[in-house]
Structure formats: C-alpha cells, structure tokens
Design a protein around this motif. Sequence first.
Motif, PDB file in Angstrom:
ATOM      1  N   LEU A   1     -11.636  13.818   6.323  1.00 19.74           N
ATOM      2  CA  LEU A   1     -10.562  13.522   7.270  1.00 19.74           C
ATOM      3  C   LEU A   1      -9.689  12.351   6.832  1.00 19.74           C
ATOM      4  CD1 LEU A   1     -12.599  13.919  10.580  1.00 19.74           C
ATOM      5  CD2 LEU A   1     -10.659  15.342   9.882  1.00 19.74           C
ATOM      6  N   THR A   2     -10.130  11.597   5.838  1.00 22.42           N
ATOM      7  CA  THR A   2      -9.378  10.408   5.405  1.00 22.42           C
ATOM      8  C   THR A   2      -9.064  10.499   3.909  1.00 22.42           C
ATOM      9  OG1 THR A   2     -11.498   9.187   5.157  1.00 22.42           O
ATOM     10  CG2 THR A   2     -10.279   8.924   7.232  1.00 22.42           C
TER      11      THR A   2
ATOM     12  N   GLU B   1      -3.328  14.609   4.112  1.00 24.48           N
ATOM     13  CA  GLU B   1      -2.465  13.485   4.513  1.00 24.48           C
ATOM     14  C   GLU B   1      -2.528  12.352   3.497  1.00 24.48           C
ATOM     15  OE1 GLU B   1      -3.239  15.964   7.980  1.00 24.48           O
ATOM     16  OE2 GLU B   1      -4.634  14.983   6.596  1.00 24.48           O
ATOM     17  N   TRP B   2      -3.731  12.102   2.978  1.00 23.14           N
ATOM     18  CA  TRP B   2      -3.870  11.028   1.985  1.00 23.14           C
ATOM     19  C   TRP B   2      -3.053  11.362   0.731  1.00 23.14           C
ATOM     20  CZ3 TRP B   2      -6.678   6.758   3.474  1.00 23.14           C
ATOM     21  CH2 TRP B   2      -6.802   5.746   2.517  1.00 23.14           C
ATOM     22  N   LYS B   3      -3.102  12.604   0.312  1.00 27.37           N
ATOM     23  CA  LYS B   3      -2.322  13.024  -0.857  1.00 27.37           C
ATOM     24  C   LYS B   3      -0.826  12.878  -0.596  1.00 27.37           C
ATOM     25  CE  LYS B   3      -5.826  16.387  -2.286  1.00 27.37           C
ATOM     26  NZ  LYS B   3      -6.144  17.826  -2.415  1.00 27.37           N
TER      27      LYS B   3
ATOM     28  N   PHE C   1       2.053   5.199   8.711  1.00 28.09           N
ATOM     29  CA  PHE C   1       1.988   5.427  10.159  1.00 28.09           C
ATOM     30  C   PHE C   1       1.793   6.906  10.468  1.00 28.09           C
ATOM     31  CE2 PHE C   1       4.049   6.548  14.160  1.00 28.09           C
ATOM     32  CZ  PHE C   1       3.391   5.705  15.053  1.00 28.09           C
ATOM     33  N   GLU C   2       2.597   7.746   9.850  1.00 31.26           N
ATOM     34  CA  GLU C   2       2.515   9.176  10.111  1.00 31.26           C
ATOM     35  C   GLU C   2       1.200   9.748   9.596  1.00 31.26           C
ATOM     36  OE1 GLU C   2       3.346  12.980  11.387  1.00 31.26           O
ATOM     37  OE2 GLU C   2       4.324  11.095  11.915  1.00 31.26           O
ATOM     38  N   GLY C   3       0.778   9.299   8.418  1.00 30.62           N
ATOM     39  CA  GLY C   3      -0.482   9.784   7.857  1.00 30.62           C
ATOM     40  C   GLY C   3      -1.667   9.434   8.740  1.00 30.62           C
ATOM     41  N   ASN C   4      -1.726   8.177   9.175  1.00 29.46           N
ATOM     42  CA  ASN C   4      -2.820   7.755  10.045  1.00 29.46           C
ATOM     43  C   ASN C   4      -2.808   8.527  11.363  1.00 29.46           C
ATOM     44  OD1 ASN C   4      -3.521   5.934   8.087  1.00 29.46           O
ATOM     45  ND2 ASN C   4      -3.118   4.105   9.304  1.00 29.46           N
TER      46      ASN C   4
END
Length: 204
Positions: A38-39, A44-46, A56-59
């Motif tokens: 999930l992190t 999202e991390w990529k 902000f958006e990724g988190n």
Amino acid sequence: MYKSIVFDLGGVMVDFDPKSYLVDLLCNAAMEEKVYELTFGSEEWKLMDAGLISRFEGNKRMLERAQQEGCSFEVQGVLDDWIHILHVRHRMQELVRRMKNHGYCVYYLSNIPQDVLDLLRQRGVLDRFDGGVASCEVHINKPDPRIYQALLDKYHLKAEECVFIDDRPENVQTAFSMGFAGVQMKDSVGTLVRSLATCNVSLR
C-alpha cells in the motif's frame, strides 16, 4: 577506459531499506507485506517518483486504499515517519570525493520524488556530483531505458565509458544491456570498491 561513475541515490548514497524498516516498525509479517504493497510498493509511489502526482495526492490515495484494507492507522504511521530512514552514508560521500580526486566524473541517476530530491540536496548529498537525472524531472522511472538515455544525452556521455552503481539488480541489468558496466551495491563500501576494481576503476 571508464571516465564516469553513475550512482543511484536511495540504497546507495543514503540508506533506504523499506522492508527492514517495516519489520522493525510492525513486527507482523502479514501486516508488513500489506503495508508495503500500500505504500513503498504501490502504484502511487511509482507515480510520485516519476513526478506525475504530488506527495499530497499520493498520500491521499494510499490512505484511501488503506482504509478499504483496514490498516489506515499503520499506513498513516508509515507516511508520517518513513523519511527518517534516509540516513546519509558518509563513507559513500567519501568514495565520491575520492573518485573526483582520481579524475572521474560522477553523476546520479535515481528514482526519486521532488521533495526527497530537495531534501538530499539540502543535506549536501549531491554537492560533489557533476550532475544527474532524477525520475521526477523527466517523468520516467528506472529500469526504463529512456531515463538512462536521458542522462547520456544531457551530459554527452557514452555508455561504454560509464560504470553504473545501483542496489536493485533490474536497474543494473538495464544499464548493462545499454552498454554500461554495471555494479550492484549489496552490503559494504569495501565490497563495492572491490567490485569497481574488477572494472579497472582504481582509487589508489
């Protein structure tokens, strides 16, 4: 004859071992794997590395998925705390200095989001480098060959005159396929120096 040495940043110039970090933090194998996916292991991390979404958006997206998985508390804790695992490797900084003194040009090529790149710059990690390419700047992540080519093009380098150092074998393999000499960073600086010696990169 090699003229340039290219370094990854996370896992090479600074500590970055998210799986070990999660083992110490969570002490639960099933939860460690879930939180990793999930992190650090998430899409999202990529996207953050590639500069395609903000921190902000990724988190926000990671937390939304974590709520669905029932582990928002654990993921929030990781997102608030993980930056502290980025300890500067001072022996690697000394190695870069020695390479410069021996006449090599040194560059970085890293999958890294803009905020972490700025942090490493503030900490002086990049001070001795002649330049580099970050994934967030060109919107491409390793091991995509295009990011390696971006480095070659930006500094007018020839792959066959470069040694590439990275902690991830898939990134080293891509470099090798493009004509770089490739060295995987596995444990100690001493081991790395011995590996470099097999490429005729002498620091004596």
